[in-house]
Design a protein around this motif. Structure first.
Motif, mmCIF file in Angstrom:
data_model
loop_
_atom_site.group_PDB
_atom_site.id
_atom_site.type_symbol
_atom_site.label_atom_id
_atom_site.label_comp_id
_atom_site.label_asym_id
_atom_site.label_seq_id
_atom_site.Cartn_x
_atom_site.Cartn_y
_atom_site.Cartn_z
ATOM 1 N N HIS A 22 45.651 52.347 72.638
ATOM 2 C CA HIS A 22 44.328 52.380 72.016
ATOM 3 C C HIS A 22 44.382 53.057 70.666
ATOM 4 C CE1 HIS A 22 40.027 52.521 71.692
ATOM 5 N NE2 HIS A 22 40.074 53.823 71.486
ATOM 6 N N ILE A 26 43.192 50.831 67.312
ATOM 7 C CA ILE A 26 41.765 51.111 67.394
ATOM 8 C C ILE A 26 40.940 50.240 66.440
ATOM 9 C CG2 ILE A 26 41.784 53.026 65.727
ATOM 10 C CD1 ILE A 26 39.963 54.431 67.948
ATOM 11 N N HIS A 30 41.192 44.570 69.982
ATOM 12 C CA HIS A 30 40.476 45.174 71.101
ATOM 13 C C HIS A 30 41.474 45.553 72.191
ATOM 14 C CE1 HIS A 30 37.509 45.703 74.235
ATOM 15 N NE2 HIS A 30 36.569 45.653 73.305
ATOM 16 N N THR A 31 41.400 46.794 72.654
ATOM 17 C CA THR A 31 42.354 47.286 73.652
ATOM 18 C C THR A 31 42.372 46.409 74.904
ATOM 19 O OG1 THR A 31 41.648 49.429 72.866
ATOM 20 C CG2 THR A 31 43.129 49.421 74.732
ATOM 21 N N ILE A 100 35.761 42.566 76.804
ATOM 22 C CA ILE A 100 36.264 42.550 75.433
ATOM 23 C C ILE A 100 35.137 42.173 74.470
ATOM 24 C CG2 ILE A 100 37.833 41.331 73.859
ATOM 25 C CD1 ILE A 100 39.793 41.159 76.234
ATOM 26 N N SER A 104 31.876 47.007 72.275
ATOM 27 C CA SER A 104 32.350 46.941 70.902
ATOM 28 C C SER A 104 33.519 47.886 70.698
ATOM 29 C CB SER A 104 31.200 47.311 69.974
ATOM 30 O OG SER A 104 31.619 48.254 69.038
ATOM 31 N N LYS A 105 34.531 47.407 69.992
ATOM 32 C CA LYS A 105 35.715 48.258 69.807
ATOM 33 C C LYS A 105 35.457 49.356 68.792
ATOM 34 C CE LYS A 105 38.495 45.702 66.355
ATOM 35 N NZ LYS A 105 37.880 44.385 66.160
ATOM 36 N N GLU A 106 34.405 49.200 67.995
ATOM 37 C CA GLU A 106 34.103 50.241 67.017
ATOM 38 C C GLU A 106 33.347 51.407 67.640
ATOM 39 O OE1 GLU A 106 33.556 46.951 66.062
ATOM 40 O OE2 GLU A 106 35.301 46.855 64.743
ATOM 41 N N LEU A 110 36.843 53.050 74.286
ATOM 42 C CA LEU A 110 37.495 52.049 75.137
ATOM 43 C C LEU A 110 38.652 52.616 75.936
ATOM 44 C CD1 LEU A 110 37.517 49.025 72.732
ATOM 45 C CD2 LEU A 110 36.138 49.334 74.768
ATOM 46 N N ASN A 111 39.323 53.616 75.351
ATOM 47 C CA ASN A 111 40.456 54.179 76.091
ATOM 48 C C ASN A 111 40.002 54.699 77.447
ATOM 49 O OD1 ASN A 111 38.998 55.970 74.580
ATOM 50 N ND2 ASN A 111 40.693 57.364 74.214
ATOM 51 N N TYR A 114 39.044 51.726 79.909
ATOM 52 C CA TYR A 114 40.124 50.961 80.528
ATOM 53 C C TYR A 114 41.011 51.827 81.421
ATOM 54 C CZ TYR A 114 38.681 46.893 77.972
ATOM 55 O OH TYR A 114 37.949 45.839 77.510
#
Lengths: 945, 113
Positions: A22, A26, A30-31, A100, A104-106, A110-111, A114
């Motif tokens: 991640h 980042i 996307h992780t 995914i 949102s990855k921003e 996410l770490n 998941y």
């Protein structure tokens, strides 16, 4: 370790790696894309097994874990486990794909997401593959914990924390009950393996603990699978991100309770209690969930109650099906076994349609910004694909053709009707009630399914009520629900593929007596009772749905105080209040009070035990004699101890304490303990320096100005403690409960190649203890370092106290040089000689430290730092590492951790030399000791002031 | 006689140590823990039996050896005690530097702590 075990561990291993991935990606990727590989690979691994399992094969692989306790990690793959494994990996993959696009990855962490998700996946796989009940329990609790973490994913929100806590409290309480049940089971059957338990059904049923074990086990299953009245946690769990609700709280985790019931049906099934408890709880939950779902305004809450209801349906089917074990063989038994097949079939169907529905609701939430039915409406034109998916999912849930839900609902009706036609366990009187409840619940199910579709997608669109401009979701988000929805349709047309490949082998696991039963599912059997019931559901459902406005207000009449939620709330608040009150009584915040508690407990427990167990007994026959020399030492010790007690200056106290320590080491000599005498001698020296360094900064000892009562209380407590220990020492003398084990160590030369028994115990027999001890030592050193440098600006050392008090005496300086060389030589001698003679790593290390301190005392630190460029903190760490590595080195030779060995080597100069790996271990000990001792001393002395 | 003498000594060390630990001054508390530690060591040693053999070294030829197990236990304890004492000392030193007192009564935190 087998590949099946590896499948369980892969998610855990990945959970460790994910945070690093991640951090790398980042901004770019996307992780979730990396995480997706985990369920996909597990899925691919499992596919070849489908065929093997369908022809009746099972796979059992053992991994030794704690064989002495009968706890082995045996992985077991059969039809039942396979269904769950495919659901976990298959839906897991779809959920991750969906997430995914959903998260949102921003903006999101996410770490965390998941890591928790993978933790759950691994735990769930471990749970279904475990044959050992205790391993199963560990994974069971792990799923609760990961569920807790996932519900509280948005922990900034109060509702998320509340929901997570509630889920945790209820499921963990149930888990503990289940543990009690499992322990009882292992007492009854004298095995920890589920397979072996199944094989001894007849005997265990007669045991008097059979019923308690069953009830405790079911408490675990019912809390996990949200059965009434424990279902209250599931609606609050909806605070989790929607992918999680789809995965944990509808498709997999909440089905762990179902799994448990199915898995233990061969053990408990066939008894009337099991039949009544499981089917009763299920049927009540079915009705309760469906009635409550109708009044929900939040789409996710509606789905939560519908999940509760559907879980109840599956549970009741399993309960009914358990009668097949009572009837054993014949047509009657097969008719009941059909209910188990129906349960498993509905379990699969529910995962497909409910999964897709959750994802659609997630899409609505994502696109419209709300899930509130009062604000939604008329979305069909704007989101045609989502609308279609919602129709497929809901109609399947309502039990309409051509969707898979229709088939399993017909099978459910068939099984309920079986109760009327061929009653067992005296259900004749209640069979009709079961049928009515099932039918009523189906009507309500139909109604809420219609609410879900039509209140959201048809009617008038109110853009002014929404914060967002609504449009269809991106394709990536639609893929997962599309896959599930197409399964919903496909299973309707080809149900016997599922029956042949999954239901039959799973049925063999749940009802072993009916292993060969042929299950044929077809949508049409002519105009039978089931079809008429379904038509009735549709008719009544439509009528009631139309008149919804008229009768929905009835719900408001129900008193809020009479809900289980209210009871939960009251209990929680009451318990918090009570524990706060009780705790406040004795937690005064005064350290002395706590010490008084501790000492009183010591007096009560030790003294009381001695008194009650008739432990007080004195033998003086074997006593050793006392000579004048020893008497002198003892008198000296008494004087020294009293001096410490009465000292009015710091220096007196320290010197008296030092004297006491030296006298103790003399006593060790008298008692034939050379190792102790040596160590005590050196430690006393270093400790005295330590005391001097610290007390230098502290104020002078004052006479304590305290009340006479305070002093008298203290005196009484002290005398009590002293008396208890005197009696303990006297009673323990020559009094043994069991044979001494010490003669074992007298073989130390043959066992460990050491002539010094004490050293052999430390580095070989109890090497693990020593390893952990030096770890503690190193931690203490770091603790000292941190305490001193807490809040430091990280500047260089300003002055050194050792230097300040250093002497300019030329004679001293000259002598010191020689003395330190002698000390170091002696230290090295002690270290190497330790295996056969008094000495070893501890005392060797401590003596080196003493030599170094002497050097610091006489020379300025500049000179020393130039000559000895060692960071003692790192030296301590290196020591611990060497010790650990020596231990781990045993693995290379297939030996347990810390197996030491020894042998003779012919060296050129020294001749026949004996070398032991214990020496390397001891080197680690010595380095850790020097490092820690020097870190402590230097840190204290280098602090400014 | 030695065992009785040792038992009484152990009791005395425990009494003095406890009395010091119950006082208000941090320095006295630390001194108390040190004395109790000596008491514990002697207690363990006495429990294993005194002077009933030679030192536990196989190199020397004795008919019997004193119990080696209590000695190993005490050796571990001596070293750990060194670390614990160091930590106590630094803790009190740091506490004095921050709070300006070694009286534990005056060290009590505020209500919201």
């Amino acid at each position: 370790m087998s590949s099946l075990h590896l499948m369980i561990f892969i998610p855990f291993i990945f959970a460790i790696i994910v945070p690093f991935i991640h951090r790398q990606c980042i901004q770019r990727v996307h992780t979730g894309w990396f995480v997706l590989a985990v369920p996909l690979s597990i899925l691919l691994y499992l596919i070849p097994y489908i065929r093997a399992v369908s022809i009746g094969k099972t796979i059992q692989l053992e991994l030794q874990w704690m064989p002495s306790l009968g706890i082995n990690f045996t992985a077991y793959l059969d039809g039942l486990a396979l269904i769950f494994a495919l659901l976990i990996s298959g839906i897991g993959a779809l959920v991750i794909l969906y997430s995914i696009y959903y998260l949102s990855k921003e903006k999101e962490a996410l770490n965390n997401f998941y890591v928790y998700l993978l933790l759950f996946m691994g735990a769930m796989l471990g749970l279904i593959f475990s044959d050992n009940i205790f391993v199963l329990y560990v994974f069971w609790e792990l799923t609760s914990i990961s569920s807790f973490l996932l519900i509280a994913y948005w922990y900034q929100r109060k509702h998320s924390r509340y929901g997570a806590q509630k889920a945790m409290l209820i499921t963990i309480a149930g888990g503990l009950a289940m543990l009690a049940g499992l322990i009882l089971l292992s007492i009854i059957t004298e095995t920890n393996s589920i397979r072996e338990m199944v094989s001894m059904v007849g005997e265990s049923e007669k045991h008097k603990l059979f019923l308690p074990a069953m009830i405790f086990l079911l408490l675990g299953a019912f809390t996990k699978s949200a059965q009434f009245p424990f279902s209250i946690w599931l609606p609050d769990a909806m605070e989790a991100p929607t992918p999680i609700s789809a995965y944990l709280h509808s498709a997999t985790m909440v089905k762990a309770g179902i799994y448990l019931v199915a898995r233990f049906t061969p053990v408990f099934g066939g008894s009337a209690e099991w039949f009544w408890l499981v089917s009763g709880a299920g049927i009540i939950t079915l009705l309760y969930g469906s009635i409550n779902a109708v009044q929900q305004k939040d789409l996710k809450a509606l789905l939560a109650y519908s999940t509760v209801s559907q879980l109840g349906l599956i549970m009741s089917l399993l309960g009914i099906g358990s009668a097949a074990l009572y009837l054993k063989t014949g047509n009657e038994s097969s008719v009941y076994a059909f209910a188990v097949a129906a349960a498993l079939f509905h379990l699969i169907n529910h995962s497909t349609f409910k999964g897709s529905l959750f994802m659609v609701v997630g899409i609505i939430d994502h696109e419209a910004g709300t899930r509130d039915l009062r604000r939604l409406g008329g979305l069909a034109a704007l989101m045609p694909v989502s609308f279609t998916l919602a129709v497929i999912g809901s109609f399947s849930m309502a039990g309409l053709p051509p969707f898979n839900g229709f088939l399993s609902k017909e099978m459910f009706f068939t099984s309920i009707l079986t109760l009327i036609e061929q009653p067992v366990f005296g259900i004749r009187a209640l069979a009709m009630l079961f049928a009515i409840v099932a039918w009523t619940a189906s009507v309500f199910t139909f109604i809420y399914c219609m609410i879900l579709v039509f209140k959201t997608f048809t009617g008038k669109h109110h853009p002014e009520k929404l914060d967002k401009q609504v449009h269809e979701a991106p394709l990536g988000m639609l893929v997962s629900p599309m896959v599930l929805a197409s399964l919903v349709v496909m299973i309707f047309f080809f149900p016997n593929v599922i029956a042949d490949y999954f239901l039959k082998p799973a049925l063999a696991a749940v009802v072993p007596g009916q292993a060969g039963l042929d299950i044929h599912i077809s949508p049409w059997h002519g105009w039978n009772a089931e079809v008429i019931m379904t038509l009735g559901v549709i008719g009544c459902g439509i009528l009631l749905y139309r008149g919804l406005k008229k009768w929905l207000p009835v719900y408001q009449r129900y008193p809020k105080g009479l809900t289980f939620n209210h009871l939960y709330q009251l209990t929680l608040e009451g318990m918090e209040g009570l524990s706060f009150k009780v705790t406040k009584r004795y937690m005064t915040g005064i350290v002395r009070d706590y010490l008084v508690y501790i000492f009183f407990t010591i007096i009560l427990v030790i003294g009381g035990a001695l008194w009650l167990l008739d432990g007080i007994s004195f033998y003086f026959s074997n006593n050793a004699p006392v000579n004048a020399y020893e008497m002198g030492i003892v008198v000296g010790m008494i004087v020294a101890a009293l001096t410490v007690l009465l000292a009015k200056s710091r220096l007196t106290a320290i010197i008296a304490l030092g004297a006491l320590g030296l006298l103790v080491s003399l006593l060790f000599v008298v008692f034939r303990a050379p190792d102790l005498a040596l160590t005590q001698l050196v430690v006393e020296t270093v400790t005295t320096v330590l005391f001097l360094l610290c007390f230098y900064h502290l104020p002078e000892l004052r006479r304590e100005k305290s009340k006479l009562r305070f002093k008298l209380t203290n005196l009484l407590i002290s005398l009590g403690v002293g008396a208890v220990f005197t009696v303990l020492a006297l009673s323990a003398n020559n009094h043994r409960f069991s044979e001494t084990i010490s003669s074992f160590f007298e073989d130390s030369y043959t066992l460990a190649g050491a002539k010094n028994m004490v050293n052999a115990i430390l580095v070989d027999f109890r090497g693990l203890d020593t390893m952990l001890e030096i770890l503690v030592l190193a931690i203490a050193g770091l603790g000292v370092f941190t305490l001193i440098h807490l809040g430091d600006s990280g500047q260089a050392v300003k002055s050194n106290l050792l230097e300040k008090i250093k002497s300019n005496d030329v004679i001293l300086r000259t002598v010191t040089k020689a003395a330190s060389i002698i000390i170091f030589t002696f230290a090295i001698y002690l270290f190497f000689g330790g295996h056969h003679n008094p000495g070893g790593g501890f005392v060797g290390g401590l003596s080196s430290a003493a030599g170094l301190i002497l050097l610091y005392l006489t020379f300025d630190s500049e000179t020393i730092r130039e000559n000895i460029q060692v960071d003692f903190k790192k030296l301590a760490a290196a020591g611990v590492l060497i010790a650990v590595m020596t231990g781990a080195g045993s693995f290379l030779f297939q030996a347990p951790f810390l197996s030491q060995t020894f042998g003779h080597v012919e060296l050129p100069v020294f001749g026949d030399t004996e070398l032991a790996t214990a020496l390397i271990f001891d080197l680690g000990v010595a380095l850790a000791v020097v490092g820690t001792a020097m870190t402590i001393i230097l840190t204290i002395s280098e602090d400014e002031s | 006689m030695m065992e009785i003498l040792m038992s009484l000594l152990v009791g005395l060390f425990f009494t003095i140590g406890t009395y010091l630990i119950l006082s208000k001054n941090l320095m006295r508390i630390i001194l108390g823990t040190s004395i109790i530690t000596h008491g514990v060591h002697l207690l363990i040693l006495t429990m294993g039996g005194l002077k009933n053999g030679g030192p536990p070294l196989l190199g020397e030829s004795f008919a019997a050896f004193t119990d080696s197990l209590p000695q190993a236990l005490i050796l571990t304890s001596i070293v750990i005690n060194f670390a614990v004492t160091a930590l106590f000392l630094v803790l009190s030193y740091r506490a004095y530097k921050t709070l300006g007192t070694v009286d534990i009564e005056e060290m009590r935190g505020t209500a919201d702590e």
